[in-house]
Enzyme design. Structure first.
Site, PDB file in Angstrom:
ATOM      1  N   GLU A  33     117.914 187.979  88.670  1.00 53.16           N
ATOM      2  CA  GLU A  33     119.175 187.595  88.019  1.00 53.16           C
ATOM      3  C   GLU A  33     119.043 186.234  87.335  1.00 53.16           C
ATOM      4  OE1 GLU A  33     122.150 189.105  87.474  1.00 53.16           O
ATOM      5  OE2 GLU A  33     121.092 190.888  88.146  1.00 53.16           O
ATOM      6  N   CYS A 188     126.327 199.187  74.150  1.00 54.66           N
ATOM      7  CA  CYS A 188     127.329 198.287  73.561  1.00 54.66           C
ATOM      8  C   CYS A 188     126.627 196.981  73.184  1.00 54.66           C
ATOM      9  CB  CYS A 188     128.460 198.047  74.567  1.00 54.66           C
ATOM     10  SG  CYS A 188     129.902 197.282  73.812  1.00 54.66           S
ATOM     11  N   CYS A 195     128.496 203.403  69.502  1.00 53.41           N
ATOM     12  CA  CYS A 195     129.723 203.968  70.077  1.00 53.41           C
ATOM     13  C   CYS A 195     129.628 205.480  70.258  1.00 53.41           C
ATOM     14  CB  CYS A 195     130.924 203.615  69.199  1.00 53.41           C
ATOM     15  SG  CYS A 195     131.145 201.836  69.033  1.00 53.41           S
ATOM     16  N   CYS A 198     128.436 206.219  73.703  1.00 49.80           N
ATOM     17  CA  CYS A 198     129.052 205.420  74.765  1.00 49.80           C
ATOM     18  C   CYS A 198     130.024 206.266  75.611  1.00 49.80           C
ATOM     19  CB  CYS A 198     129.803 204.248  74.136  1.00 49.80           C
ATOM     20  SG  CYS A 198     130.582 203.191  75.358  1.00 49.80           S
ATOM     21  N   CYS A 204     138.202 203.107  74.125  1.00 48.96           N
ATOM     22  CA  CYS A 204     137.834 201.751  73.689  1.00 48.96           C
ATOM     23  C   CYS A 204     138.736 201.271  72.544  1.00 48.96           C
ATOM     24  CB  CYS A 204     136.380 201.741  73.249  1.00 48.96           C
ATOM     25  SG  CYS A 204     135.859 200.148  72.623  1.00 48.96           S
TER      26      CYS A 204
HETATM   27  S1  SF4 Z   1     132.916 202.437  72.344  1.00 49.39           S
HETATM   28 FE1  SF4 Z   1     133.532 200.357  72.825  1.00 49.39          FE
HETATM   29  S2  SF4 Z   1     132.488 199.874  74.721  1.00 49.39           S
HETATM   30 FE2  SF4 Z   1     131.465 201.650  73.868  1.00 49.39          FE
HETATM   31  S3  SF4 Z   1     129.783 200.875  72.604  1.00 49.39           S
HETATM   32 FE3  SF4 Z   1     131.526 201.071  71.267  1.00 49.39          FE
HETATM   33  S4  SF4 Z   1     132.497 199.081  71.306  1.00 49.39           S
HETATM   34 FE4  SF4 Z   1     131.152 199.173  73.085  1.00 49.39          FE
END
Ligand code: SF4
Length: 345
Positions: A33, A188, A195, A198, A204
């Site tokens: 970390e 992200c 996106c 994601c 989002c």
């Molecule tokens: S949908 Fe939202 S959380 Fe997902 S990659 Fe795109 S900006 Fe990031």
């Protein structure tokens, strides 16, 4: 729903073979970390493996000289991290009998460990329920909830911590926290969020508003000041160079560097005091940027023509043989200048 989506994504796409994920003890997770705080995973891996084979447990890290620790940190930058790691290891040895504590307040109180790092260590290594908020998690949450404002601002930070706490599940916290870090690092991403891939895409807010790339809001711009120094690359007839250890505090604290001067006159004065003759070859300025200023270094090479017998033995510094480098911690620009020097020999 948020955490369920994240955990489902992690099962298929999360990273599970990183070195610190194998036998994840608090010590192993802690070191990872700290290394990952300002450095990317792929850069950290070889440093981590070398560090772990030299310091396999907190006791051996505590017992090692600081120079040795800094040497194993050379090239990772942000050396305060290594100094704090060493200081904290000594505290663990002396206060907790060499056993890394597992209470949040005790972990958070160790040098170099903040709230997020303490949460990461105890969740990833011990399965305790703690939220984390590193750079990757801040980015995911700021976008998902469309939180505007620089994340270094205390009001924005407080809001993000509340969101992080609320999203952290009761079960599977280690997997969830790892997943959030992975999602931020691989999907992200800072410049180009993916996106389409994601797991949070339907909820989002930033995506819905088309402002993913604008969040998190950048730090308010400020022009970095420039500091100028001259560095003396003093080379003896054996091609060794003269290095001095820097004071423990301040930039590159405890590392070894070239003698540094405010200007050419001071550098010349230093040579004269030691009766060191030699032509000064001034090279092009090298810029090194810290978070709060640029350092413009004018390298000044002096090649000594005769062997040096009397000068500068012992406490002032060391002659560093670039062909057989010793175990000294060197700042990145010093390493770069040494490489250039070797290439020109
Ligand atoms: S949908 Fe939202 S959380 Fe997902 S990659 Fe795109 S900006 Fe990031």
């Amino acid at each position: 729903m948020f955490s369920e989506n994240i955990l489902a994504w992690f099962a298929d796409h999360g990273r599970k073979d990183l070195p610190w994920q194998q036998q994840p003890t608090p010590y192993r997770v802690w070191v990872s970390e700290i290394m990952l705080q300002q450095t990317q995973v792929k850069t950290v891996i070889p440093f981590y493996q070398r560090f772990m084979s030299r310091f396999p447990d907190v006791q051996q890290l505590a017992d090692a000289p600081l120079d040795d620790v800094l040497h194993h940190w050379s090239g990772l930058g942000y050396y305060a991290r290594a100094r704090n790691l060493h200081k904290a290891a000594r505290l663990v040895r002396d206060t907790y009998k060499g056993i890394f504590p597992e209470q949040f307040e005790q972990v958070e109180a160790l040098p170099g460990i903040g709230r997020s790092t303490a949460g990461a260590i105890l969740s990833l290594a011990c399965g305790q329920r703690h939220a984390i908020l590193d750079g990757n998690v801040k980015r995911v949450l700021a976008r998902y909830h469309a939180v505007h404002g620089w994340t270094g601002n205390s009001t924005v930070l407080r809001e993000l911590w509340l969101l992080a706490e609320a999203a952290t599940p009761q079960q599977n916290v280690a997997a969830y926290n790892q997943a959030m870090m992975d999602l931020g690092a691989t999907v992200c991403r800072r410049g180009t969020p993916d996106c389409e891939s994601c797991p949070l895409t339907s909820g989002c807010l930033a995506r819905r508003q088309g402002i993913q790339r604008d969040l998190p809001s950048p730090r308010p711009r400020k022009v970095l000041p420039v500091r100028e120094v001259h560095m003396l690359l003093l080379q003896d007839t054996q091609q060794a160079v003269w290095l001095q250890q820097r004071p423990a505090s301040g930039i590159w604290g405890g590392l070894w560097s070239f003698p540094e001067f405010a200007g050419a006159a001071e550098l010349q004065g230093w040579l004269d005091e030691r009766s060191l003759p030699g032509e000064i070859q001034q090279h092009d300025v090298v810029r090194h940027t810290f978070s709060h200023f640029h350092l413009d270094i004018t390298p000044c090479l002096v090649r000594l023509q005769n062997p040096v017998f009397s000068v500068m033995d012992g406490h002032e510094g060391v002659w560093y043989n670039t062909r057989q480098p010793g175990a000294l911690g060197l700042p990145a620009p010093v390493q770069r200048l040494l490489q250039r020097l070797q290439a020109s020999d």
